[in-house]
Design a protein around this motif. Structure first.
Motif, PDB file in Angstrom:
ATOM      1  N   UNK A   1      42.085  37.726  47.518  1.00 20.57           N
ATOM      2  CA  UNK A   1      42.529  37.085  46.278  1.00 20.57           C
ATOM      3  C   UNK A   1      41.795  37.653  45.066  1.00 20.57           C
ATOM      4  N   UNK A   2      40.475  37.697  45.157  1.00 28.03           N
ATOM      5  CA  UNK A   2      39.686  38.106  43.993  1.00 28.03           C
ATOM      6  C   UNK A   2      39.765  39.613  43.749  1.00 28.03           C
ATOM      7  N   UNK A   3      39.979  40.403  44.803  1.00 28.18           N
ATOM      8  CA  UNK A   3      40.110  41.846  44.576  1.00 28.18           C
ATOM      9  C   UNK A   3      41.295  42.115  43.654  1.00 28.18           C
ATOM     10  N   UNK A   4      42.419  41.449  43.918  1.00 30.65           N
ATOM     11  CA  UNK A   4      43.599  41.645  43.066  1.00 30.65           C
ATOM     12  C   UNK A   4      43.399  41.003  41.692  1.00 30.65           C
ATOM     13  N   UNK A   5      42.797  39.802  41.694  1.00 30.83           N
ATOM     14  CA  UNK A   5      42.564  39.104  40.422  1.00 30.83           C
ATOM     15  C   UNK A   5      41.674  39.948  39.505  1.00 30.83           C
ATOM     16  N   UNK A   6      40.618  40.503  40.080  1.00 29.81           N
ATOM     17  CA  UNK A   6      39.681  41.295  39.275  1.00 29.81           C
ATOM     18  C   UNK A   6      40.347  42.560  38.750  1.00 29.81           C
ATOM     19  N   UNK A   7      41.201  43.158  39.573  1.00 30.04           N
ATOM     20  CA  UNK A   7      41.884  44.381  39.149  1.00 30.04           C
ATOM     21  C   UNK A   7      42.737  44.133  37.908  1.00 30.04           C
ATOM     22  N   UNK A   8      43.163  42.893  37.731  1.00 31.62           N
ATOM     23  CA  UNK A   8      44.014  42.577  36.578  1.00 31.62           C
ATOM     24  C   UNK A   8      43.318  41.637  35.597  1.00 31.62           C
ATOM     25  N   UNK A   9      41.994  41.508  35.700  1.00 29.69           N
ATOM     26  CA  UNK A   9      41.221  40.663  34.788  1.00 29.69           C
ATOM     27  C   UNK A   9      41.824  39.273  34.681  1.00 29.69           C
ATOM     28  N   UNK A  10      42.161  38.710  35.818  1.00 28.80           N
ATOM     29  CA  UNK A  10      42.826  37.411  35.870  1.00 28.80           C
ATOM     30  C   UNK A  10      41.854  36.412  36.512  1.00 28.80           C
ATOM     31  N   UNK A  11      41.446  35.392  35.770  1.00 29.69           N
ATOM     32  CA  UNK A  11      40.378  34.490  36.225  1.00 29.69           C
ATOM     33  C   UNK A  11      40.925  33.277  36.965  1.00 29.69           C
TER      34      UNK A  11
END
Lengths: 347, 347
Positions: free
Chosen positions: B106-116
């Motif tokens: 989850x966080x790998x994709x979230x971080x790739x798109x700067x999505x918190x």
């Protein structure tokens, strides 16, 4: 009935006036929301699971109400005004009677608070309702205008709204009736008392008017969903402080005790002290506001309560010494072993 | 492990820099979100149910990725830039290994798109993941700047991004392996082809860069989650128009056909025309963008595709005559009986 038919029949209401902040509602990949100038969005999400948060056979109209109510209660706790919500729904089957009731209960509460359904998702699966709700709070100028858990100050009064513990009383009685629990008090509960308490369990009232009236008065706030003994520590921890709470005052807040259906003194014979503490202190599902305010603002708090037609009771005081202490009317310490209801607590 | 421990251990990341639009993250009754000046919020919600949207035993890291990816794909379809999301999670048990993998994906994709991750809910129950995602799009001045389904114009080109049908190919093969379906092609699929197709099923890529690059170019857009034959009619209906689509061009878009693991010509022997049409036209889970743009902007669309490193293919044309018509390379009409995958279609 297909997914799109289901949405069109029960959840799409083209004639319903959307809040002006909702720039685009149901039907596209995204909904569009535009907070008014000077406002920011308060957002909360809650998931309700059959058999865990409600009985599978609960009145669908009550369930529609409650699913939105518990989310609106989070907005109330922040002093936010509701704007809109999304609904994700997993259903074992597309049952017309159920969907009709559910959508009626949902929209009755939504309309009462001018809160628009702006998008969602439906799928087949075990019954699960996930609502995400959007409200507005003033954009902070020097400090945030939303009511947070972290703002309590030493010597603040601690208040709760309305009544506590009746939802848990109803839950325990219903579980006993269904043979899923065995509480000694349950068979002796007058039907009228159970009916009133059950209303509190199945149709909680989000305290939105009070939340709005407390903007600028309350130093901290949250909604009671896991019980006073479990929830107050969240404010204390976020604020880095402690508290003393008058347990005698708190235990009087259960409405079921004061119901006219009881013969004089009978309540105290039927409910043990443990029953009472469980319901009031560690019972969940109250959805009342727990908040703090400076003692200098007591008149203002009273006025906010009157203006929002929501009684509040002062139950304690914030203190510098960390931890939560229970005291009786005579100021003596009382030991309370009431853990908060925890969804992952080992059974 | 308690609910609060679980959140703290796997989902609360105090050191993670929140987007500046996130005024308050996890830990209070509400999160606070403040779109930048000139921006409004694009909001979408998707619910994923075990056994319906994914295999219960799927790699939890892939599942964490996919649960967010399908939501980000809705933002991409609106040309929105991701800001934040909420996560509601119902779990049969609190399993450390599963939670570790899920949160990693989850966080790998979230971080790739700067999505918190800005808030959520956890409960015990049948495995269910509900994410609500927030992005920003420019506030409309004369017309909305978000890409909507309703803006297609007569003579517009119709495009899709990347490839179509591989996710469905993998799903059909996996269902056959598990004895839950029986597709004749499945046993003859080279392992390398299945592995590639399975990546598309389990780790879809939200086309966010393309969506952003198409702002001001595309007249309409949506993401393909239910298959081309089921999804394109949504654009046609919202725009009040029809279309012709070149089926020969569309059917070439399945990447599995062009995989080097196939001996020359073998793909067409193994997959029947029905298999191919099912995968490409009515297979779901593509999460590619389907969009329209005026023929005068072909160079600009090509530039947007190049700039976002996302190939696009022109597959048809918007027409005034309502309905969706399939034609082959020679311009002849082709009959297609491909109903969209519908969650409540009678089995």
């Amino acid at each position: 009935m297909g997914e799109f038919d289901l949405i069109a029949r029960y959840f799409q209401r083209p004639a319903h006036p959307l809040a002006p902040e909702v720039a685009l509602g149901i039907g596209d990949d995204c909904a569009l929301l535009h907070p008014a100038p000077g406002m920011q969005l308060a957002i909360s999400t809650d998931m309700l699971v059959a058999g865990r948060h409600f009985f599978e056979d609960v009145d669908p109209q009550a369930l529609g109400h409650k699913a939105l109510a518990v989310n609106l209660s989070d907005l109330a706790a922040c002093g936010a005004r509701p704007l809109a919500f999304t609904l994700a729904l997993s259903l074992p089957q597309a049952d017309d009677t159920w969907l009709h009731g559910f959508s009626q209960g949902l929209f009755a509460l939504a309309d009462a608070h001018h809160c628009s359904l702006m998008g969602g998702d439906t799928t087949r699966g075990p019954l699960n309702i996930c609502i995400t709700v959007f409200g507005e709070v003033p954009t902070p100028t020097d400090r945030t205008q939303a009511l947070l858990r972290s703002g309590a100050q030493v010597d603040d009064d601690i208040y709760v709204s309305c009544t506590l513990g009746d939802a848990r009383l109803a839950l325990d009685a219903l579980l006993t009736q269904r043979g899923q629990a065995s509480y000694a008090f349950a068979p002796h509960l007058p039907a009228a008392v159970l009916a009133s308490a059950r209303e509190r369990l199945e149709r909680p009232t989000p305290r939105l008017a009070l939340g709005l009236a407390l903007r600028g008065l309350a130093t901290s706030a949250m909604d009671l969903s896991d019980g006073l003994a479990g929830d107050l520590p969240h404010i204390l921890q976020a604020s880095g402080l402690g508290a003393s709470v008058n347990i005698d005052v708190a235990l009087e807040l259960i409405a079921s005790k004061h119901h006219p259906a009881w013969p004089e003194g009978r309540f105290d014979q039927v409910l043990s002290q443990d029953d009472l503490m469980r319901c009031v202190l560690s019972g969940g599902d109250d959805y009342e506001l727990l908040f703090t305010a400076p003692p200098g603002l007591r008149d203002d708090v009273a006025q906010a309560a009157a203006q929002s037609h929501t009684p509040v009771t002062r139950i304690g005081r914030i203190e510098a010494q960390k931890g939560l202490r229970w005291v009786n009317q005579r100021g003596q310490a009382v030991a309370v072993d009431a853990a908060s209801f925890d969804h992952f607590r080992p059974a």
